[in-house]
Write a protein that holds these residues in place. Structure first.
Motif, PDB file in Angstrom:
ATOM      1  N   GLY A   1       0.825  -1.213   0.000  1.00 19.13           N
ATOM      2  CA  GLY A   1       0.000   0.000   0.000  1.00 19.13           C
ATOM      3  C   GLY A   1       0.849   1.249   0.000  1.00 19.13           C
ATOM      4  N   LEU A   2       1.929   1.218   0.782  1.00 14.00           N
ATOM      5  CA  LEU A   2       2.840   2.363   0.828  1.00 14.00           C
ATOM      6  C   LEU A   2       3.454   2.616  -0.548  1.00 14.00           C
ATOM      7  CD1 LEU A   2       4.294   4.407   2.736  1.00 14.00           C
ATOM      8  CD2 LEU A   2       6.145   2.733   2.867  1.00 14.00           C
ATOM      9  N   LEU A   3       3.889   1.539  -1.216  1.00 11.32           N
ATOM     10  CA  LEU A   3       4.490   1.678  -2.552  1.00 11.32           C
ATOM     11  C   LEU A   3       3.475   2.236  -3.537  1.00 11.32           C
ATOM     12  CD1 LEU A   3       6.556  -1.610  -2.635  1.00 11.32           C
ATOM     13  CD2 LEU A   3       7.503   0.683  -2.878  1.00 11.32           C
ATOM     14  N   THR A   4       2.225   1.770  -3.424  1.00  9.97           N
ATOM     15  CA  THR A   4       1.181   2.292  -4.308  1.00  9.97           C
ATOM     16  C   THR A   4       0.968   3.781  -4.072  1.00  9.97           C
ATOM     17  OG1 THR A   4       0.052   0.160  -4.296  1.00  9.97           O
ATOM     18  CG2 THR A   4      -1.260   2.064  -4.930  1.00  9.97           C
ATOM     19  N   ASP A   5       0.915   4.179  -2.780  1.00 10.11           N
ATOM     20  CA  ASP A   5       0.591   5.576  -2.469  1.00 10.11           C
ATOM     21  C   ASP A   5       1.753   6.508  -2.800  1.00 10.11           C
ATOM     22  OD1 ASP A   5      -1.285   4.511   0.467  1.00 10.11           O
ATOM     23  OD2 ASP A   5      -1.897   4.736  -1.628  1.00 10.11           O
TER      24      ASP A   5
ATOM     25  N   THR B   1       2.218   3.291   7.371  1.00  8.00           N
ATOM     26  CA  THR B   1       3.217   2.626   8.202  1.00  8.00           C
ATOM     27  C   THR B   1       2.845   2.633   9.683  1.00  8.00           C
ATOM     28  OG1 THR B   1       4.481   4.694   8.229  1.00  8.00           O
ATOM     29  CG2 THR B   1       5.169   3.015   6.642  1.00  8.00           C
ATOM     30  N   HIS B   2       1.757   3.274  10.041  1.00  6.69           N
ATOM     31  CA  HIS B   2       1.280   3.298  11.432  1.00  6.69           C
ATOM     32  C   HIS B   2      -0.228   3.070  11.424  1.00  6.69           C
ATOM     33  CE1 HIS B   2       4.914   5.846  11.365  1.00  6.69           C
ATOM     34  NE2 HIS B   2       5.076   5.590  12.646  1.00  6.69           N
ATOM     35  N   PRO B   3      -0.698   1.930  10.907  1.00  5.64           N
ATOM     36  CA  PRO B   3      -2.135   1.765  10.660  1.00  5.64           C
ATOM     37  C   PRO B   3      -3.002   1.751  11.912  1.00  5.64           C
ATOM     38  CG  PRO B   3      -0.946  -0.264  10.170  1.00  5.64           C
ATOM     39  CD  PRO B   3       0.082   0.765  10.437  1.00  5.64           C
ATOM     40  N   THR B   4      -2.381   1.535  13.091  1.00  6.33           N
ATOM     41  CA  THR B   4      -3.199   1.466  14.303  1.00  6.33           C
ATOM     42  C   THR B   4      -3.036   2.706  15.187  1.00  6.33           C
ATOM     43  OG1 THR B   4      -1.422   0.264  15.412  1.00  6.33           O
ATOM     44  CG2 THR B   4      -3.133  -1.054  14.341  1.00  6.33           C
TER      45      THR B   4
ATOM     46  N   HIS C   1       9.456  10.661   2.125  1.00  7.71           N
ATOM     47  CA  HIS C   1       9.393   9.324   1.527  1.00  7.71           C
ATOM     48  C   HIS C   1      10.501   8.433   2.083  1.00  7.71           C
ATOM     49  CE1 HIS C   1       7.266  10.992  -2.319  1.00  7.71           C
ATOM     50  NE2 HIS C   1       6.493  11.028  -1.261  1.00  7.71           N
ATOM     51  N   TYR C   2      11.686   9.008   2.276  1.00  4.59           N
ATOM     52  CA  TYR C   2      12.794   8.236   2.853  1.00  4.59           C
ATOM     53  C   TYR C   2      12.391   7.690   4.225  1.00  4.59           C
ATOM     54  CZ  TYR C   2      17.434   7.010   4.532  1.00  4.59           C
ATOM     55  OH  TYR C   2      18.513   6.330   5.028  1.00  4.59           O
ATOM     56  N   GLN C   3      11.805   8.529   5.033  1.00  2.48           N
ATOM     57  CA  GLN C   3      11.359   8.096   6.365  1.00  2.48           C
ATOM     58  C   GLN C   3      10.348   6.948   6.235  1.00  2.48           C
ATOM     59  OE1 GLN C   3      12.227   8.752   9.473  1.00  2.48           O
ATOM     60  NE2 GLN C   3      10.551   7.593  10.405  1.00  2.48           N
ATOM     61  N   ARG C   4       9.399   7.088   5.320  1.00  2.00           N
ATOM     62  CA  ARG C   4       8.351   6.064   5.180  1.00  2.00           C
ATOM     63  C   ARG C   4       8.922   4.756   4.678  1.00  2.00           C
ATOM     64  NH1 ARG C   4       6.369   8.504   8.629  1.00  2.00           N
ATOM     65  NH2 ARG C   4       5.286  10.461   8.209  1.00  2.00           N
ATOM     66  N   PHE C   5       9.812   4.815   3.692  1.00  2.00           N
ATOM     67  CA  PHE C   5      10.422   3.577   3.197  1.00  2.00           C
ATOM     68  C   PHE C   5      11.262   2.925   4.289  1.00  2.00           C
ATOM     69  CE2 PHE C   5       8.635   3.350  -0.757  1.00  2.00           C
ATOM     70  CZ  PHE C   5       8.907   4.396  -1.602  1.00  2.00           C
ATOM     71  N   GLY C   6      11.929   3.747   5.112  1.00  2.00           N
ATOM     72  CA  GLY C   6      12.676   3.205   6.242  1.00  2.00           C
ATOM     73  C   GLY C   6      11.753   2.474   7.195  1.00  2.00           C
TER      74      GLY C   6
END
Lengths: 201, 92, 76
Positions: free
Chosen positions: A56-60, B38-41, A169-174
């Motif tokens: 989902g993260l990759l899609t978004d 990345t924090h779904p809850t 994005h770097y933070q999220r991929f991490g």
């Protein structure tokens, strides 16, 4: 599937054309670390990401990169309006112009056409997320380099926005990589590829 | 290129207050979306998302009413095909 | 590598008790739960958010991720 919102994520309104800078900024459209590569990379990797939340993260993020692609091309388009042949020659824009006139074409600042060789979709979640972390830093550095060259605030504002997005994005991929490793054995993350092997043998 | 301005607005509308409110509200829920991936809850994030989602919907409704459609589904055929009438986002 | 002191409570697999940079946790306590040959980004925790107008102009709703480029003359 994708739906389209008829607006830019961040507004782009550039009053003063500048084809010399447009050519530099074009690298974030079709260059090695640009938004086209980013969107294709993430949208391609998502299929073999075994963790659904990371898929989902990759899609978004892949979708957001398409919106950034639109912003970069809007910047390039607005910088190359109403040009005269004298301006084109004076600004060193003639090499791009002869092949594309003022059309927006995915290439690097050096004129190398976009290629999928800029991206990887390796089918292994640790590898793919590591690639993505690197990609975001490369994009950030490219925006840093652009910011050093540009004075016009109409151009700096959207570029600074795009740069900040790379850091987020770097933070999220991490975080995505942390989520992947949490599902694996910390004694050996590399025992098997969870996207392909059923388990370690 | 034909530039049909029946909406009564100009390209300035794209950076006016109605458009900026939509851009801001839309951006907040998008940055929140990535955090929630990345924090779904995270309950704080979920309730913040609920609040900001309704702000986005209000801002979008105002934009559609004053300027023009944001998505195809905003087009009211009784008004004609307004999809192509408002400036495209890259136009100055 | 031996841990200097045991963790207070059994942590979640990748949690190391120092997720938020402000916590005063010993380096070893953190590293004890990490492995060689892997990179780690701290999990962000929910804190303050920018107002929408500021958020859009800064490029994020999170002040702690707002890390501008300062080496290009103008602060951006």
């Amino acid at each position: 599937m994708w739906s389209y919102e008829k607006r830019l994520q961040y507004p782009v309104r550039i009053t003063n054309p500048n084809p010399k800078i447009a050519q530099v900024i074009l690298s974030q459209y079709g260059g090695p670390d640009g938004e086209l590569g980013a969107s294709l990379r993430y949208l391609s990797q998502r299929y073999t990401m075994p963790n659904r939340k990371v898929a989902g993260l990759l899609t978004d993020i892949g979708t957001e990169e398409l919106a950034h692609l639109e912003m970069v091309s809007a910047i390039v388009h607005q910088l190359t309006r109403n040009l005269t042949p004298e301006e084109i020659l004076a600004q060193g824009f003639q090499n791009y112009y002869v092949d594309h006139t003022a059309g927006v074409y995915p290439a690097s600042a050096a004129g190398v056409p976009f290629t999928a060789a800029y991206i990887q979709s390796k089918g292994d979640p640790i590898t793919d997320l590591s690639e993505d972390l690197g990609a975001e830093q490369k994009a950030r550095t490219t925006y840093d380099n652009i910011l050093r060259l540009v004075d016009d605030p109409d151009v700096r504002d959207p570029i600074a926005f795009l740069r900040e997005r790379e850091i987020v994005h770097y933070q999220r991929f991490g975080e995505g990589l942390r989520m992947i490793t949490e599902e694996l054995d910390a004694k050996n993350f590399y025992a098997f590829n969870p996207a392909f092997d059923k388990q370690a043998r | 290129m034909e530039n049909n301005m029946n909406c009564g607005c100009t390209q300035n509308a794209l950076t006016g207050p109605t458009a900026m409110q939509l851009a801001q509200a839309g951006f907040v829920i998008f940055d929140l979306l990535l955090y929630l991936d990345t924090h779904p809850t995270d309950q704080n994030a979920l309730s913040y998302f609920a609040a900001k989602k309704s702000q986005y919907e209000q801002a979008k409704a105002a934009y559609v009413q004053q300027i023009g459609p944001v998505r195809i589904s905003d087009v009211d055929p009784a008004d004609g095909w307004t999809w192509g009438e408002t400036p495209w986002p890259w136009e100055v | 590598m031996a841990c200097a002191a045991p963790m207070q409570a059994a942590p979640a697999p990748a949690a190391c008790g120092c997720e938020t940079p402000s916590e005063q946790t010993s380096r070893e306590a953190c590293l004890c739960n990490m492995s060689l040959a892997m990179s780690y980004v701290l999990m962000q925790g929910w804190a303050q958010t920018y107002e929408p107008a500021v958020a859009l102009s800064r490029g994020t709703i999170f002040p702690e991720l707002d890390l501008p480029f300062l080496a290009a003359g103008r602060i951006c």
